[in-house]
Design an enzyme around this catalytic site. Structure first.
Site, short mmCIF file in Angstrom:
data_model
loop_
_atom_site.label_atom_id
_atom_site.label_comp_id
_atom_site.label_asym_id
_atom_site.label_seq_id
_atom_site.Cartn_x
_atom_site.Cartn_y
_atom_site.Cartn_z
N GLU A 193 0.81 -1.22 0.00
CA GLU A 193 0.00 0.00 0.00
C GLU A 193 0.84 1.28 0.00
OE1 GLU A 193 -2.55 -0.72 3.36
OE2 GLU A 193 -3.85 -2.06 2.22
N GLU A 200 -6.68 -6.95 -2.06
CA GLU A 200 -7.09 -7.35 -0.71
C GLU A 200 -8.60 -7.19 -0.59
OE1 GLU A 200 -5.13 -5.30 2.46
OE2 GLU A 200 -3.11 -5.66 1.68
#
Length: 824
Positions: free
Chosen positions: A429, A495
């Site tokens: 991320e 995710e």
């Protein structure tokens, strides 16, 4: 010497303390709170000497090398009182090899002493993701300061955590071989193949004060490929061998698409007709390709020219305390294969996985995305009140960029020969800082690998266009099944996930008896009233169990959780598969396993006991799969193979709660390779049949030989959304017999008599005959199975230690009391 204790190596300080009874098991109850945290004690408390006496002599013309494959965080190495590492050796992911030939004692009796220091910055475990974030100032694990799925690891995994070994060579040390396989064109999984090109190079280190000449070679498919070379005195050079054209290669394919063929070669350096050194390498012949899918606006992955719809799982680490083993790796990767997944992503807050992990992925056909060691939480992507430093400061973590890059180089060399390794990723991320990113992307990876896609960070627009805003991940937690089918999310979602609590047997392994309760939500928080459930990071199921009837105790709660688990993950993967190549090119579930006794996101628990998540996902991910869309009422087929499926018989049958059946359709159909399609809508019929008390729906596909290739069994609520009929079902016992068919396998046959209703949602367990404890890990060809009246099913159970255990089988379900079955 009285204070010395037996050390566990490979292992961490905490592991040794646990194995010597100095601390309680931090995976049980609230025990972790009884262990002192390094942030409070200071580094000295977890600084230890590791000492090993061993016998070794160096023969004439022999070089002896001491190799470390991982320490955390810095060490001083001594052999027979002499310091081995004259320069600092630090960084968790850096291998080191030392020539100890001149340090060995003449009588062969040696003492190795290693002083291990924890990292300088261990982080305040204040409840934030990665604690206060300062754990990321080093090049090491970030989760050890705590995360939303784990409590802090008290020693931050200080220790000699990976292998230590001795190697012997001649004058020249052969290191870091590199194998590249080029597979041109669009290949098929079966039949003769056009040639593939094998490119091989290796590093040769000359330990002598004079030039050494010799031959670097390997043999493959009856041919020897070699190159003459001279290595200058005290130098290390890289040598490339001539390209080799491998005729009719046996290709390596991801799971579900073909075989995982692997080749073994032995690379040798020979000087003066004497073998100086050799390295055994196992590799697969395959080529990874990526391209941008303009329709979905996401990356599309191909192997050997064939596009692969990615069905993946996010992986943290095998064990939070780094207690790794080949056996455990093999079991965990096998579970992923058994879920019909084809990819694992290794999350950036953990580590570069071990070669043993990759060997299991090579074996079972799991592609791998390997993150480098960054996370948006600790490395500054977001404003975070838990963090000690501001975002600008955290953005430049770690403190030592050169150490990060040196570690990355070493990891690339260690892992690059594995067929399963498909992609590198800059971080979780967040990208690495600019200088690290550019060095990795533009210099290091092109030079040392150059065959794999580099993703700059895990939810990058380069991977998946983020048209919804936000982080480009999720959602997480319990969801209505219709959202997976009807709500479009990121086209390659890195995710997305849900719940994962195990059944009562699983829960009792780590929840003390006084806390074996139904978790009750604390209003306005993510916590529940019981401290142990909160401590183990329970995700609330909200009202998902209410349609089955309010749970009465923990056993009932955990049993009903399995119904939700199965539906959640079957619905998730079906919803993505239904829109393959239209909305999506792939999905990676957050997450498929836990390295700690956490109460969320797992297909099997820490002890390798599967729950219903695994089997719901397995069913929904069948290579050829018939499915029901709860939003539109459509019956669909998904094909995750390279073969056109022609003359499939689709049979859709409704069953009421008494077991009476009604065939809704039986029709021939077909589907193209790697595709999904709508066959028909049965919404009106299904809504009518389920309105009063709910119903069961069987969607089956049979091939031209009338063999079932897909067997999918749904339970649908009544018009009010409740499973009123389920709550009033009659009992339906099964007839069962079991026989051992090999040293590791048992065949279980189940039958439901014609006069019964449906025997619903039965859990099968292999247990120790004397204690009744489940034997783990056991692999089941299916589980949480339902049988309609007159139906029989055969389940294959596989357990490695059948010969050394007296076993029986336990089975029980929604409307069947538990029974124990003897094994013939």
């Amino acid at each position: 010497m009285e204070d010395w204790m037996p050390a566990t190596v490979p292992g961490t300080v905490l592991t040794t303390l646990l194995n010597n009874g100095k601390i309680p098991d931090p995976f049980y109850g609230m025990n972790n709170e009884k262990i002192e945290d390094i942030y409070d004690t200071g580094q000295e408390h977890y600084t230890y000497w590791f000492v090993k006496d061993f016998s070794e002599k160096a023969r004439k013309d022999e070089q002896v090398w001491l190799s470390f494959r991982g320490i955390n965080y810095s060490v001083e190495v001594y052999l027979n009182g002499q310091k081995v590492n004259q320069e600092p050796y630090e960084g968790m992911y850096l291998r080191r090899q030392f020539n100890i030939t001149g340090m060995l004692s003449k009588d062969g009796n040696n003492r190795l002493a290693v002083l291990v220091h924890p990292a300088e910055h261990v982080g305040n475990p204040n409840g934030g993701q990665g604690g206060d974030g300062t754990i990321a100032r080093g090049v090491a694990l970030q989760y050890t300061a705590g995360w939303d799925w784990i409590q802090p690891v008290r020693d931050r995994n200080t220790g000699i955590w990976d292998k230590v070994f001795i190697e012997k060579t001649g004058a020249v040390n052969l290191k870091n071989p590199h194998i590249v396989t080029l597979v041109e064109g669009i290949r098929t999984a079966h039949g003769p193949q056009d040639p593939a090109t094998i490119q091989l190079s290796a590093e040769l280190e000359n330990t002598q004060n004079k030039e050494v000449s010799g031959t670097l070679n390997y043999s493959l498919d009856g041919e020897t490929i070699q190159q003459s070379v001279s290595i200058p005195a005290n130098k290390t050079i890289e040598v490339s061998l001539p390209d080799y054209s491998l005729k009719n290669p046996k290709l390596w394919w991801p799971s579900g698409y073909g075989e995982q063929h692997l080749y073994d070669i032995n690379i040798q350096f020979v000087a003066d007709d004497n073998l100086s050194d050799s390295e055994a390498v196992r590799f697969g012949v395959r080529e990874i390709q990526t391209e941008w899918n303009a329709h979905t606006r996401s990356k599309q992955i191909s192997v050997n020219g064939q596009k692969i719809f990615i069905k993946g799982g996010n992986w943290i680490i095998s064990d939070a305390m780094l207690r790794f083993s080949e056996k455990r790796y093999d079991a965990e990767i096998r579970f992923h294969r058994d879920m019909n997944l084809n990819l694992i992503r290794i999350w950036g807050g953990a580590l570069p996985e071990r070669p043993e992990f990759y060997a299991a992925c090579d074996k079972y056909g799991l592609l791998v995305i390997q993150d480098f060691w960054m996370s948006g939480d600790a490395n500054g992507r977001w404003l975070d009140p838990y963090k000690k430093d501001d975002q600008w400061t955290r953005r430049q973590y770690p403190d030592d960029h050169d150490l990060f890059l040196e570690s990355a180089i070493d990891v690339i060399k260690m892992l690059r020969n594995h067929a399963s390794l498909a992609m590198w990723c800059g971080g979780n991320e967040i990208t690495p800082p600019a200088d690290i990113l550019y060095a990795l992307r533009d210099e290091i990876l092109p030079e040392l690998d150059g065959t794999r896609w580099f993703i700059d960070y895990s939810n990058s627009d380069e991977m998946s266009y983020n048209f919804k805003g936000g982080n480009g991940d999720g959602p997480y937690g319990i969801q209505d099944i219709s959202t997976f089918w009807g709500d479009k999310t990121w086209p390659f979602n890195s995710e997305v996930g849900s719940v994962g609590t195990g059944d009562a047997v699983s829960l009792r392994r780590f929840i003390p008896e006084a806390h074996q309760v139904i978790p009750e939500e604390q209003d306005g928080t993510e916590k529940v009233k019981d401290e142990v459930w909160t401590y183990h990071k329970y995700i609330d199921y909200r009202d998902a169990m209410d349609p089955y009837g309010k749970p009465t105790d923990m056993e009932d709660f955990a049993s009903k959780a399995q119904l939700v688990n199965y539906n959640q993950y079957r619905g998730l993967i079906e919803g993505f598969s239904a829109h393959m190549w239209d909305w999506y090119t792939g999905v990676i579930i957050w997450k498929t396993q836990n390295p700690w006794t956490a109460l969320r996101g797992q297909m099997y628990d820490y002890y390798l006991d599967p729950n219903a998540c695994l089997y719901g996902l397995r069913t929904g991910s069948e290579p050829v799969h018939g499915m029901y869309d709860p939003v539109t009422g459509n019956i669909m087929i998904a094909n995750n193979t390279f073969e056109q499926q022609f003359d499939l018989m689709l049979k859709v049958t409704a069953y009421d709660l008494k077991g009476e059946s009604k065939v809704l359709t039986q029709i021939f159909c077909y589907i193209e390779p790697s595709d999904s399609r709508v066959i028909m809508s049965l919404k009106k019929k299904i809504d009518e049949l389920r309105a009063e008390e709910g119903m069961f729906l069987s969607v089956q596909l049979m091939d031209e030989h009338e063999n079932k290739v897909s067997d999918n069994f749904y339970w649908l609520p009544d018009a009010s959304g409740n499973y009123s009929g389920l709550q009033a079902m009659e009992k339906a016992g099964l007839e069962a017999s079991a026989k051992k068919i090999s040293d590791t396998e048992i065949e279980l046959r189940l039958s439901n008599n014609e006069g019964n209703t449906v025997s619903f949602f039965n859990r099968v367990s292999l247990v120790d005959k004397a204690s009744g404890e489940r034997l783990l890990p056991t692999f089941y060809s299916d589980n949480y199975v339902s049988l309609v009246p007159g139906e029989s099913k055969t389940i294959l159970l596989t357990y490695e230690n059948l010969e050394s255990n007296q076993t029986s089988i336990e089975i029980g379900g929604w409307n069947m009391a538990k029974q124990t079955i003897s094994i013939d």
